[in-house]
Design an enzyme around this catalytic site. Structure first.
Site, PDB file in Angstrom:
ATOM      1  N   CYS A  63     -62.610 -34.108 -73.485  1.00  0.00           N
ATOM      2  CA  CYS A  63     -63.446 -33.564 -74.570  1.00  0.00           C
ATOM      3  C   CYS A  63     -64.530 -32.636 -74.016  1.00  0.00           C
ATOM      4  CB  CYS A  63     -64.145 -34.684 -75.340  1.00  0.00           C
ATOM      5  SG  CYS A  63     -63.151 -36.144 -75.633  1.00  0.00           S
ATOM      6  N   ASP A  64     -65.165 -33.005 -72.913  1.00  0.00           N
ATOM      7  CA  ASP A  64     -66.399 -32.325 -72.496  1.00  0.00           C
ATOM      8  C   ASP A  64     -66.295 -31.566 -71.176  1.00  0.00           C
ATOM      9  OD1 ASP A  64     -67.658 -33.377 -74.750  1.00  0.00           O
ATOM     10  OD2 ASP A  64     -68.163 -35.233 -73.707  1.00  0.00           O
ATOM     11  N   CYS A 108     -65.729 -38.830 -71.836  1.00  0.00           N
ATOM     12  CA  CYS A 108     -64.429 -38.191 -72.077  1.00  0.00           C
ATOM     13  C   CYS A 108     -64.361 -36.826 -71.392  1.00  0.00           C
ATOM     14  CB  CYS A 108     -64.197 -38.050 -73.578  1.00  0.00           C
ATOM     15  SG  CYS A 108     -62.670 -37.201 -73.988  1.00  0.00           S
TER      16      CYS A 108
END
Ligand code: NAP
Length: 307
Positions: free
Chosen positions: A135-136, A132
Site C-alpha cells: 500500500c505505502d 503494508c
C-alpha cells in the site's frame, strides 16, 4: 429470512466456503467489512499458491475468488459484524446496519496486523509508520526504511520495498529469521537489505513525520538512534474474534480452537482460515479450510433435518 450458512469474512477461507456453499445450493450469505482477499490481498505477489506459475497479485486473487463464488450465486454484503449469538439452532449475526439469521455460521475473519506498541507509533501512523508495503511502499522512493520483524511477512515486504527504497534495514529481536528459507536466501542476497540483529525498536521518532527509530541492542543492552524515513511493522497478527459472544473455546491469543474439520465446540459454528488454531497459515491452507467448513456445515444441517 434464515440462511443455511452465514460466512463472516471474505478472505481466501471465507470466499472458498462461499463458493462451495453456493455451488451446493445452500442459501449462503457472506459478510465482509472491507475488501475481498483478506490479509493476502495486501501481498504484491503470491508465489506459493498453485496454478499461477508466474505468481499472482494478492488483491487480484481475492477479486477472482469473489467473482467465482458470485458466479454460483453467493450473496455478499459489506458490513461490519458487531455481535454474534451463536448458541441455539438459529444463530444471529448483528452488523452495523442490520441483523442476519442463519442455521450454521462459518467464522473466517482472519487476523489483523499487530502493532509494535511503542511510543511514537500511533502518532506517526500514516506519517512514515506503515503496516503494508504494497500500500505505502511507493511513497518511499529513494528513501531509507526500517522493517521490524523476522517472519514471512516482514521478509516478503522487505524484499518488495527494495523496489522503491534506497536502503531497507530489517531489525529483528533475535539472531535468526523465522521466515522460510527461500525468502531468507533472497533477502541475504539483496544488496539493498541489511540486518540489525538481537535488537528491538523501542521508540519511533519524529514530529510531523518519521525521522528515526531508537534501537535497543538486547544482547549488549545499548541504545542508538537510527535515522530513517519510514518504519514498516510486521510483528505477527491477532485473530479477529472480538465480536464473538462467550462460549467458543479460544486460545489465550484469541484463535478459535478447531482442527482441519473446522468444527468448533459449538454446534453449527465452524472456524476456517487464519482465525483457527493451525500450524500453517497460508492461502493454500485457508482455501482448504473453506471447503472443509462447508462440508462440515452440510453434515450438521443434514443432522438438523435441513435436507
Ligand atoms: P509471524 O510468523 O508470527 O512472525 C512475526 C515476527 O515478528 C517474528 O519474527 C517475531 O519474532 C516478530 N515479533 C513478534 N512480536 C514482536 C515484537 N513485539 N517486537 C519485535 N518483533 C516481534 O507473523 P507473519 O510474518 O505475519 O506471518 C503470519 C503467518 O502467515 C505465518 O504463519 C506465516 O508463515 C504466514 N505467511 C506466509 C507467507 C507465505 O507463505 N508466502 C507470507 C506471509 C505470511 P520471533 O521470530 O522472535 O518470534
Amino acid at each position: 429470512m434464515c440462511y443455511d450458512v452465514i460466512i463472516i469474512g471474505a478472505g481466501p477461507a471465507g470466499l472458498t466456503a462461499g463458493l462451495y456453499g453456493a455451488r451446493a445450493k445452500l442459501k449462503t450469505l457472506l459478510i465482509e467489512k472491507s475488501m475481498p482477499g483478506g490479509r493476502a490481498a495486501t501481498t504484491d505477489i503470491i508465489e506459493n499458491y498453485p496454478g499461477f506459475p508466474e505468481g499472482i497479485n494478492g488483491f487480484e486473487l481475492g477479486i477472482k475468488m469473489k467473482e467465482q463464488a458470485e458466479k454460483f450465486g453467493l450473496e455478499i454484503v459489506t458490513d461490519d459484524v458487531t455481535a454474534a449469538e451463536l448458541q441455539g439452532e438459529i444463530k444471529t449475526i448483528r452488523t452495523n446496519n442490520s441483523e442476519y439469521r442463519g442455521k450454521a455460521v462459518i467464522i473466517a475473519t482472519g487476523a489483523r496486523a499487530n502493532e509494535l506498541e511503542v511510543p511514537g507509533e500511533r502518532a506517526l501512523t500514516g506519517r512514515g509508520v506503515s503496516y503494508c508495503g504494497t500500500c505505502d511502499g511507493a511513497f518511499f522512493q529513494d528513501q531509507q526504511v526500517v522493517v521490524v520483524g523476522g517472519g514471512d511477512t516482514a521478509i516478503e515486504e522487505a524484499l518488495f520495498l527494495t523496489r522503491f527504497a534506497s536502503k531497507v534495514t530489517v531489525i529483528h529481536r533475535r539472531d535468526s529469521l523465522r521466515a522460510t528459507k527461500i525468502l531468507q536466501d533472497r533477502a541475504f542476497a539483496e544488496p539493498k537489505i541489511s540486518f540489525i540483529w538481537n535488537s528491538a525498536v523501542e521508540r519511533i521518532i519524529g514530529e510531523e513525520k518519521v525521522t528515526g527509530v531508537e534501537v535497543h541492542n538486547l544482547l549488549e543492552d545499548t541504545r542508538e538512534t537510527l535515522a530513517t524515513d519510514g518504519v514498516f511493522i510486521f510483528v505477527g497478527a491477532t485473530p479477529e474474534t472480538e465480536f464473538l459472544a462467550q462460549g467458543l473455546k479460544c486460545t489465550e491469543k484469541g484463535y478459535i480452537v478447531a482442527d482441519e474439520t473446522t468444527v468448533t465446540c459449538m454446534p453449527g459454528v465452524f472456524a476456517a482460515g487464519d482465525v483457527r488454531t493451525k500450524e500453517l497459515r497460508q492461502v493454500v491452507t485457508a482455501v482448504a479450510d473453506g471447503a472443509n467448513a462447508i462440508i462440515a456445515a452440510e453434515k450438521y444441517l443434514e443432522g438438523c433435518g435441513n435436507k
